[in-house]
Write an enzyme that holds these catalytic residues in place. Sequence first.
Site, PDB file in Angstrom:
ATOM      1  N   ASP A 127     -20.625  34.111   2.169  1.00  0.00           N
ATOM      2  CA  ASP A 127     -20.845  32.676   2.083  1.00  0.00           C
ATOM      3  C   ASP A 127     -22.200  32.464   1.422  1.00  0.00           C
ATOM      4  OD1 ASP A 127     -20.540  29.890   2.614  1.00  0.00           O
ATOM      5  OD2 ASP A 127     -21.817  30.121   4.378  1.00  0.00           O
ATOM      6  N   ASP A 129     -24.366  28.987   1.470  1.00  0.00           N
ATOM      7  CA  ASP A 129     -25.296  28.143   2.217  1.00  0.00           C
ATOM      8  C   ASP A 129     -25.533  28.703   3.620  1.00  0.00           C
ATOM      9  OD1 ASP A 129     -25.254  26.552   0.014  1.00  0.00           O
ATOM     10  OD2 ASP A 129     -24.053  24.953   0.896  1.00  0.00           O
TER      11      ASP A 129
END
Length: 328
Positions: A127, A129
């Site tokens: 991922d 963020d």
Amino acid sequence: MLEQRDNVLLNFLFSDTCETYQHLGCVLYRYQESDYLLNLQSHLPYRCRVIFSAQCSAEIEAWLSPISIDTHIAKLDRQNDLLGFELSAQTANDVLIASFPTNIAAEIVLIQQPLARLNQPGLLVMDMDSTAIQIECIDELAAMAGVGEEVAAVTASAMRGELDFEQSLRQRVSKLTGADASIIQQLCDNLPLMSGLEVMLAELKTHQWKLVVASGGFTPFVGHLKTLLNLDAAFANELVIVDGKLSGEVTGEVVDAQYKANVISLCAEQWAIPSGQRVAIGDGANDIPMIQAADLGLAFHAKPKLVAAADASIQNVDLRALVFCLQL
């Protein structure tokens, strides 16, 4: 590295002076990490790993000192400054595990499945963020566009379960309508990488791992990371820009939770990554399908729902810990 003379057990572990140590009526046997796969796993089914900063060695020594069953211990050598060791035994030491300190820069990881092999080619899907970088890009863009509170309200609604990811994404992006597109480059130029990211990626690259970002965020930022970190692929949502302004829309297929999960199989097939060598890491509930699609799913400084779904959790140290969750 371990200079305190009081760290008797750790000094035994991290030295090369002897292979066994008598302690509280039990015996500690030192072994090489690779020995577990070669000849130990059949009779030492209970295994955990401890990862810690050298500054916490006294606390780790204090935690380990009450150990009172025969235990095999292996030092974990990695290409960074964190320290790690593995404990394996014939019976579970639940009391010791339950007493592991939670307020220091250290992790304990229970090994309940075969681990991906660090020294064989593999796939890591991250991922972006709050995992690969320290911020949430939509929140930063909103603040720069002067609509931070409005976007935060949509996020809060999604957290209450009132919106699914795509609804939340489109509503938040709509708040950016009319913002100058220059804020995208400004943010790209100042993306704060997560601590330990570059060191961790460098070690994986030495073993020919494929490195991918799959994000519910936006293509300019994952593209920037792909170039900056020499990643192999990056997936995210595409913002629409008209005449130098954000239109408040995204175009193309939305990169949602299921899309991110599909990236695992897509990339594994593209690069012929075998089963067992597919790792994913994230921080939020939107990462659960991706984490579960991987052979090893890691929660990083994560929300409780993801921690519960993941194979292992890294909560108190940085991304350098990831390579200690792999097998040499």
